[in-house]
Design a protein around this motif. Structure first.
Motif, mmCIF file in Angstrom:
data_model
loop_
_atom_site.group_PDB
_atom_site.id
_atom_site.type_symbol
_atom_site.label_atom_id
_atom_site.label_comp_id
_atom_site.label_asym_id
_atom_site.label_seq_id
_atom_site.Cartn_x
_atom_site.Cartn_y
_atom_site.Cartn_z
ATOM 1 N N UNK A 103 1.869 6.799 4.575
ATOM 2 C CA UNK A 103 3.081 7.117 3.804
ATOM 3 C C UNK A 103 3.418 5.973 2.852
ATOM 4 N N UNK A 104 3.309 4.713 3.328
ATOM 5 C CA UNK A 104 3.616 3.573 2.474
ATOM 6 C C UNK A 104 2.637 3.485 1.310
ATOM 7 N N UNK A 105 1.346 3.755 1.567
ATOM 8 C CA UNK A 105 0.361 3.713 0.488
ATOM 9 C C UNK A 105 0.670 4.765 -0.577
ATOM 10 N N UNK A 106 1.031 5.959 -0.160
ATOM 11 C CA UNK A 106 1.364 7.015 -1.130
ATOM 12 C C UNK A 106 2.600 6.633 -1.925
ATOM 13 N N UNK A 107 3.609 6.107 -1.246
ATOM 14 C CA UNK A 107 4.835 5.712 -1.950
ATOM 15 C C UNK A 107 4.564 4.582 -2.939
ATOM 16 N N UNK A 108 3.713 3.630 -2.570
ATOM 17 C CA UNK A 108 3.395 2.542 -3.502
ATOM 18 C C UNK A 108 2.734 3.075 -4.767
ATOM 19 N N UNK A 109 1.765 3.966 -4.616
ATOM 20 C CA UNK A 109 1.092 4.527 -5.788
ATOM 21 C C UNK A 109 2.061 5.388 -6.612
ATOM 22 N N UNK A 162 4.286 -7.281 -7.870
ATOM 23 C CA UNK A 162 2.841 -7.218 -8.047
ATOM 24 C C UNK A 162 2.077 -7.179 -6.738
ATOM 25 N N UNK A 163 2.701 -6.713 -5.652
ATOM 26 C CA UNK A 163 2.042 -6.658 -4.351
ATOM 27 C C UNK A 163 1.778 -5.239 -3.871
ATOM 28 N N UNK A 164 2.351 -4.248 -4.534
ATOM 29 C CA UNK A 164 2.245 -2.873 -4.059
ATOM 30 C C UNK A 164 0.810 -2.375 -4.011
ATOM 31 N N UNK A 165 0.072 -2.562 -5.106
ATOM 32 C CA UNK A 165 -1.302 -2.076 -5.136
ATOM 33 C C UNK A 165 -2.194 -2.858 -4.173
ATOM 34 N N UNK A 166 -1.930 -4.146 -3.996
ATOM 35 C CA UNK A 166 -2.697 -4.939 -3.032
ATOM 36 C C UNK A 166 -2.476 -4.437 -1.613
ATOM 37 N N UNK A 167 -1.214 -4.122 -1.294
ATOM 38 C CA UNK A 167 -0.905 -3.584 0.037
ATOM 39 C C UNK A 167 -1.571 -2.232 0.231
ATOM 40 N N UNK A 168 -1.534 -1.401 -0.807
ATOM 41 C CA UNK A 168 -2.172 -0.081 -0.717
ATOM 42 C C UNK A 168 -3.667 -0.204 -0.455
ATOM 43 N N UNK A 208 4.212 -10.792 4.662
ATOM 44 C CA UNK A 208 3.863 -10.727 6.086
ATOM 45 C C UNK A 208 2.889 -9.591 6.359
ATOM 46 N N UNK A 209 3.099 -8.460 5.692
ATOM 47 C CA UNK A 209 2.202 -7.325 5.890
ATOM 48 C C UNK A 209 0.791 -7.653 5.407
ATOM 49 N N UNK A 210 0.683 -8.294 4.240
ATOM 50 C CA UNK A 210 -0.635 -8.690 3.740
ATOM 51 C C UNK A 210 -1.303 -9.704 4.658
ATOM 52 N N UNK A 211 -0.512 -10.618 5.194
ATOM 53 C CA UNK A 211 -1.071 -11.612 6.120
ATOM 54 C C UNK A 211 -1.619 -10.941 7.373
ATOM 55 N N UNK A 212 -0.910 -9.912 7.871
ATOM 56 C CA UNK A 212 -1.402 -9.191 9.044
ATOM 57 C C UNK A 212 -2.702 -8.455 8.741
ATOM 58 N N UNK A 213 -2.776 -7.834 7.566
ATOM 59 C CA UNK A 213 -4.011 -7.135 7.206
ATOM 60 C C UNK A 213 -5.171 -8.109 7.003
ATOM 61 N N UNK A 214 -4.873 -9.290 6.471
ATOM 62 C CA UNK A 214 -5.932 -10.281 6.286
ATOM 63 C C UNK A 214 -6.452 -10.789 7.622
ATOM 64 N N UNK A 215 -5.543 -10.919 8.596
ATOM 65 C CA UNK A 215 -5.950 -11.468 9.889
ATOM 66 C C UNK A 215 -6.687 -10.416 10.705
ATOM 67 N N UNK A 216 -6.032 -9.402 11.111
ATOM 68 C CA UNK A 216 -6.647 -8.307 11.880
ATOM 69 C C UNK A 216 -5.709 -7.118 11.800
ATOM 70 N N UNK A 217 -6.057 -6.102 11.017
ATOM 71 C CA UNK A 217 -5.146 -4.963 10.845
ATOM 72 C C UNK A 217 -4.926 -4.217 12.154
ATOM 73 N N UNK A 218 -3.652 -3.981 12.484
ATOM 74 C CA UNK A 218 -3.279 -3.244 13.687
ATOM 75 C C UNK A 218 -2.708 -1.905 13.243
#
Length: 523
Positions: free
Chosen positions: A411-417, A481-487, A355-365
């Motif tokens: 924070x989520x990006x740092x935690x994913x990495x 396999x979605x963490x780096x894509x989300x980051x 769902x998070x990736x779908x939101x970023x693909x559509x229009x990041x809020x």
């Protein structure tokens, strides 16, 4: 329906839709209009020239005529005033008159008239004793017009102006070109006497018409010859355009890589070829992007289905075990429920990531606020230490400027990495370093580990969705396999970039570069 077809056929006949024939028709129309304009100009110029030349010649003839042939002495005039000549003949007494008893040599097709100082009009060429073999009546003006003419100077010569002339019609309806000349001194009662000479304009008109007929014939021949020469030249000129039409007809999705020649010697055709090649290139990129998107979507659906099917299969298996009687055994019941709880958490995490990736693909809020990244990392230090376990954690945090960021997403990006570094480092000897430093244009955050590293074949794919370099290890820690894509999506939503540098067996370094976003939107 029949009427519409007939109108369409008529329009096709009257205005051909072929570019070749439209260019030909318009060119010939413009050429014909120019020739017509030239012909009209030639007519007026030639007419003016011929009339003026004839008027100058007639003025010279008038001045060269001997006066004693035209004007009678006062003694002879008294004899001429006898009643045998009628009252009109004596109307010129005291002012000179034409001798009626002398033969008068006169040119044919000419008219000559004498206007006395008193305004009496005498038609010399039209008289029976004038000697004119074909008498032509002289045109006659009003007395006021003759008075106006008598006041003018009709001098001729190299320095004289063009002779003035009039176009008049006589009593017979014949149009004549008429010139005037003064003779004798002014009298007490009025101006000097006038001589009026005229000639028919018909011969001059014949000359002009003859020239116009010759010009029209030559123009028709020029148009015919131009038509014969212009058609092959036009056909040859339009060959590049016909070649483009042929190429366009053969263009489809299978040969979008073909290009038209852009140097055919015609600027407009070359520009059209360049534009069409640009369009083909855009189409090729669009089709390629669409194929890649479809392929990624197909792979995404397959990977998502696989990731969801695995925990669902596990939950289904545990339920079957419980239904077979394991529920009566407290230990087996606890293990099954605990495993199903873990799988459900995994499903929930996977759905949230999708769902998070779908939101970023559509229009990041983004919910941006003014924060400092160094303070954010210090707040996360305890959580990072717990994730690292026995691994060595090094924080190299420099002073950072305040900027506009979404704190939760950063924070989520740092935690994913950091979680990715934990997965690929040894639990006892692993070392993870997190550094933050300010640059001239923004902030640079990097996470470096001493783990197994990433091979050159895997480096281009690490940010792809559902991509896992080591499936067994990520499966152990619940990764999909979605963490780096989300980051990557989070970083790009903030207008930043992320890159990775690694060698197999030497660890990996992920670097995030963010621009300083102020509250008013300046960077």
């Amino acid at each position: 329906m029949l009427k519409q077809r007939m109108m369409h056929a008529l329009r096709t006949i009257v205005v051909p839709r072929s570019l070749r024939y439209q260019l030909l028709a318009r060119s010939l129309f413009i050429l014909a209009a120019l020739l017509l304009l030239i012909g009209m100009s030639q007519y007026w110029l030639m007419k003016s020239f011929l009339y003026q030349s004839k008027a100058d010649a007639m003025q010279t003839q008038l001045m060269s005529l001997p006066r004693d042939l035209l004007v009678q002495s006062s003694t002879d005039q008294k004899e001429w005033e006898r009643p045998k000549n009628g009252p009109a003949a004596g109307s010129g007494a005291g002012n000179g008159a034409v001798r009626p008893d002398r033969p008068f040599l006169f040119l044919p097709d000419m008219s000559l008239a004498y206007i006395s100082a008193d305004g009496v009009f005498t038609d010399i060429s039209g008289a029976e004793n004038s000697g004119n073999p074909s008498p032509s009546p002289s045109p006659q003006l009003t007395a006021a017009e003759y008075e106006r003419l008598a006041a003018k100077d009709f001098a001729t010569g190299p320095r004289a102006k063009n002779t003035e002339y009039e176009i008049l019609s006589n009593a017979a309806g014949e149009e004549q070109l008429v010139v005037f000349h003064t003779i004798g001194p002014r009298s007490r009662s009025g101006g000097p006497a006038l001589l009026q000479m005229g000639t028919a304009t018909a011969p001059l008109q014949d000359v002009i018409m003859q020239q116009l007929i010759i010009f029209a014939s030559l123009s028709a021949l020029a148009l015919t010859g131009g038509l014969g020469l212009y058609l092959p030249a036009l056909r040859r000129t339009l060959i590049p355009l016909s070649r483009i039409v042929h190429i366009v007809k053969q263009t489809d999705a299978g040969n979008l890589g073909e290009r038209m020649p852009e140097n055919q010697g015609q600027e407009e055709i070359d520009r059209l070829s360049a534009s069409f090649n640009g369009m083909l290139e855009r189409f090729e990129i669009s089709f390629h992007t669409e194929r890649e998107a479809k392929e990624r979507m197909r792979q995404f659906i397959a990977d998502a289905s696989h990731e969801l099917r695995t925990p669902l299969t596990s939950i289904h298996g545990f339920l079957e075990v419980l239904l077979r009687g394991a529920a009566s055994n407290p230990e087996q019941l606890y293990n099954a429920l605990n495993s199903m709880h873990g799988e459900s958490r995994r499903i929930n995490k996977l759905v949230e990531d999708l769902l998070l990736l779908a939101k970023f693909d559509r229009s990041p809020q983004l919910q941006v606020t003014a924060i400092k990244l160094d303070a954010l990392i210090y707040d996360m230090e305890h959580q990072l230490q717990m994730m690292a376990g026995e691994r060595s954690l090094q924080l190299q945090i420099g002073e950072n400027r305040e900027g506009e960021y979404d704190a939760d997403k950063i924070r989520q990006a740092i935690l994913n990495l950091f979680h990715n570094a934990v997965q690929h480092t040894d639990g006892a000897t692993g070392s993870i370093a997190l550094s933050l430093r300010s640059t001239d244009t923004g902030t640079e955050l990097s996470i470096r580990d001493n783990g197994s590293g990433i091979s050159e074949e895997q480096l281009p794919h690490v940010f792809e969705r559902f991509y896992r370099g080591d499936a067994s290890r990520t499966r152990k820690y619940g990764g999909a396999g979605l963490g780096l894509s989300i980051t990557k999506s989070i970083v790009e939503a903030h207008g930043g970039t992320i890159k990775v540098a690694s060698r197999e067996g030497e660890g990996a370094t992920f670097t995030i570069t963010l621009s300083i976003r102020s509250a008013d939107g300046d960077k």
